[in-house]
Design a protein around this motif. Structure first.
Motif, PDB file in Angstrom:
ATOM      1  N   PRO A   7       0.619  -0.773   0.142  1.00 27.72           N
ATOM      2  CA  PRO A   7      -0.261   0.089   0.089  1.00 27.72           C
ATOM      3  C   PRO A   7       0.414   1.180   0.384  1.00 27.72           C
ATOM      4  CG  PRO A   7      -0.129  -1.015   2.431  1.00 27.72           C
ATOM      5  CD  PRO A   7       0.558  -1.597   1.750  1.00 27.72           C
ATOM      6  N   ASP A   8       0.548   2.533  -0.535  1.00 23.50           N
ATOM      7  CA  ASP A   8       1.045   3.914  -0.697  1.00 23.50           C
ATOM      8  C   ASP A   8       0.264   4.766   0.529  1.00 23.50           C
ATOM      9  OD1 ASP A   8      -0.932   4.399  -1.921  1.00 23.50           O
ATOM     10  OD2 ASP A   8      -0.322   4.439  -3.626  1.00 23.50           O
ATOM     11  N   ARG A   9       1.080   5.991   0.793  1.00 24.43           N
ATOM     12  CA  ARG A   9       0.490   6.947   1.758  1.00 24.43           C
ATOM     13  C   ARG A   9      -0.953   6.950   1.597  1.00 24.43           C
ATOM     14  NH1 ARG A   9       2.430  10.559   5.572  1.00 24.43           N
ATOM     15  NH2 ARG A   9       1.043  11.846   5.302  1.00 24.43           N
ATOM     16  N   ALA A  10      -1.594   7.487  -0.162  1.00 23.45           N
ATOM     17  CA  ALA A  10      -3.230   7.389  -0.578  1.00 23.45           C
ATOM     18  C   ALA A  10      -3.461   6.411   0.333  1.00 23.45           C
ATOM     19  CB  ALA A  10      -2.992   7.315  -1.808  1.00 23.45           C
ATOM     20  N   GLU A  11      -3.239   5.093   0.134  1.00 23.80           N
ATOM     21  CA  GLU A  11      -4.137   3.703   0.779  1.00 23.80           C
ATOM     22  C   GLU A  11      -4.473   3.683   2.359  1.00 23.80           C
ATOM     23  OE1 GLU A  11      -5.058  -1.016   0.419  1.00 23.80           O
ATOM     24  OE2 GLU A  11      -3.212   0.251  -1.216  1.00 23.80           O
ATOM     25  N   VAL A  12      -3.388   4.031   2.376  1.00 24.25           N
ATOM     26  CA  VAL A  12      -3.553   4.335   4.118  1.00 24.25           C
ATOM     27  C   VAL A  12      -4.179   5.126   4.769  1.00 24.25           C
ATOM     28  CG1 VAL A  12      -1.827   4.619   6.255  1.00 24.25           C
ATOM     29  CG2 VAL A  12      -0.955   3.081   4.160  1.00 24.25           C
ATOM     30  N   LEU A  13      -3.279   6.159   3.989  1.00 22.66           N
ATOM     31  CA  LEU A  13      -4.916   7.691   4.833  1.00 22.66           C
ATOM     32  C   LEU A  13      -6.624   7.251   4.879  1.00 22.66           C
ATOM     33  CD1 LEU A  13      -2.814  10.515   3.664  1.00 22.66           C
ATOM     34  CD2 LEU A  13      -3.001  10.249   5.775  1.00 22.66           C
ATOM     35  N   GLU A  14      -6.585   6.536   3.110  1.00 27.10           N
ATOM     36  CA  GLU A  14      -8.001   6.358   3.096  1.00 27.10           C
ATOM     37  C   GLU A  14      -8.683   5.566   4.417  1.00 27.10           C
ATOM     38  OE1 GLU A  14     -10.091   3.117   0.060  1.00 27.10           O
ATOM     39  OE2 GLU A  14      -8.934   4.125  -1.126  1.00 27.10           O
ATOM     40  N   MET A  15      -7.879   4.244   4.063  1.00 30.90           N
ATOM     41  CA  MET A  15      -7.739   3.456   5.716  1.00 30.90           C
ATOM     42  C   MET A  15      -8.535   4.324   7.021  1.00 30.90           C
ATOM     43  SD  MET A  15      -5.853  -0.757   5.231  1.00 30.90           S
ATOM     44  CE  MET A  15      -4.046   0.404   4.155  1.00 30.90           C
ATOM     45  N   LEU A  16      -7.346   4.798   7.340  1.00 32.98           N
ATOM     46  CA  LEU A  16      -8.101   5.337   7.920  1.00 32.98           C
ATOM     47  C   LEU A  16      -8.690   6.630   8.682  1.00 32.98           C
ATOM     48  CD1 LEU A  16      -4.117   6.672   9.489  1.00 32.98           C
ATOM     49  CD2 LEU A  16      -5.536   4.853  10.767  1.00 32.98           C
ATOM     50  N   VAL A  27      -6.868  13.504   8.212  1.00 33.51           N
ATOM     51  CA  VAL A  27      -6.563  12.584   8.940  1.00 33.51           C
ATOM     52  C   VAL A  27      -5.145  12.840   9.502  1.00 33.51           C
ATOM     53  CG1 VAL A  27      -5.397  10.108   8.863  1.00 33.51           C
ATOM     54  CG2 VAL A  27      -7.608  10.341   7.699  1.00 33.51           C
ATOM     55  N   PRO A  28      -4.940  13.099  10.761  1.00 28.87           N
ATOM     56  CA  PRO A  28      -3.320  13.414  10.862  1.00 28.87           C
ATOM     57  C   PRO A  28      -2.370  12.528  10.770  1.00 28.87           C
ATOM     58  CG  PRO A  28      -4.397  12.672  12.836  1.00 28.87           C
ATOM     59  CD  PRO A  28      -5.866  12.562  12.004  1.00 28.87           C
ATOM     60  N   ASP A  29      -0.776  12.593  10.536  1.00 29.02           N
ATOM     61  CA  ASP A  29       0.398  11.951   9.937  1.00 29.02           C
ATOM     62  C   ASP A  29       0.465  11.481  11.418  1.00 29.02           C
ATOM     63  OD1 ASP A  29       2.413  11.317   8.371  1.00 29.02           O
ATOM     64  OD2 ASP A  29       3.527  12.368   9.977  1.00 29.02           O
ATOM     65  N   GLU A  30      -0.040  12.010  12.707  1.00 31.61           N
ATOM     66  CA  GLU A  30       0.855  11.190  14.179  1.00 31.61           C
ATOM     67  C   GLU A  30      -0.632  10.233  14.225  1.00 31.61           C
ATOM     68  OE1 GLU A  30       3.349  11.253  16.006  1.00 31.61           O
ATOM     69  OE2 GLU A  30       4.182  13.081  14.135  1.00 31.61           O
ATOM     70  N   LEU A  31      -0.063   9.059  14.530  1.00 35.22           N
ATOM     71  CA  LEU A  31      -0.585   7.514  14.530  1.00 35.22           C
ATOM     72  C   LEU A  31      -0.638   7.081  16.224  1.00 35.22           C
ATOM     73  CD1 LEU A  31      -0.207   5.235  12.427  1.00 35.22           C
ATOM     74  CD2 LEU A  31      -1.781   6.750  11.867  1.00 35.22           C
ATOM     75  N   GLY A  32      -2.074   7.050  16.652  1.00 35.37           N
ATOM     76  CA  GLY A  32      -2.216   6.855  18.452  1.00 35.37           C
ATOM     77  C   GLY A  32      -2.299   5.391  18.132  1.00 35.37           C
TER      78      GLY A  32
END
Length: 105
Positions: A7-16, A27-32
Motif C-alpha cells: 500500500p502507498d500513503r494514499a491507501e493508508v490514509l484512506e484506511m484511516l 487524517v493527522p500524520d501522527e497515529l495513536g
C-alpha cells in the motif's frame, strides 16, 4: 496482488479515514495506538498478510509514513526472496530492514 509497492500513503490514509469516518485529508500524520491497531487489522484483512510486529516494532510506528514502510515490508516479505530489491523502489533498503526487524546487510 500485482503491485508490490502497495500500500502507498494514499491507501493508508484512506484506511484511516474509514476508521475515523472522516476525509483522508483530515487524517493527522501522527497515529495513536488504537488507530494503529485498527490499521494493522485492516491491512491484514485487505492483503491477507500478517504484519507480525513485535512490541518494539509496534511502538516504533508513530506516523502514517512509518505504517506505509511496515506494510510495504510485509508485502515484500510475503512476496518472497524472488521479488527483488526493486519491488518497493521508493523505500530505502535500510527502512525496509528496520520495518521488518531483519538485520541490515
Amino acid at each position: 496482488m500485482t503491485d508490490l509497492a502497495r500500500p502507498d500513503r494514499a491507501e493508508v490514509l484512506e484506511m484511516l479515514a474509514a476508521f475515523g469516518q472522516r476525509a483522508a485529508e483530515d487524517v493527522p500524520d501522527e497515529l495513536g495506538s488504537l488507530e494503529l491497531t485498527w490499521l494493522i487489522a485492516e491491512f491484514e484483512q485487505r492483503y491477507g498478510i500478517e504484519a507480525d510486529l513485535d512490541d518494539e516494532q509496534f511502538e516504533s510506528v508513530r506516523t502514517v509514513d512509518d505504517a506505509v514502510a511496515v506494510f510495504r515490508a510485509a508485502v515484500l516479505a510475503a512476496a518472497g526472496p524472488d521479488a527483488g530489491p526493486d519491488a518497493v523502489a521508493d523505500r530505502p533498503a535500510e527502512t525496509l530492514a528496520d520495518a521488518t526487524g531483519a538485520p541490515r546487510s
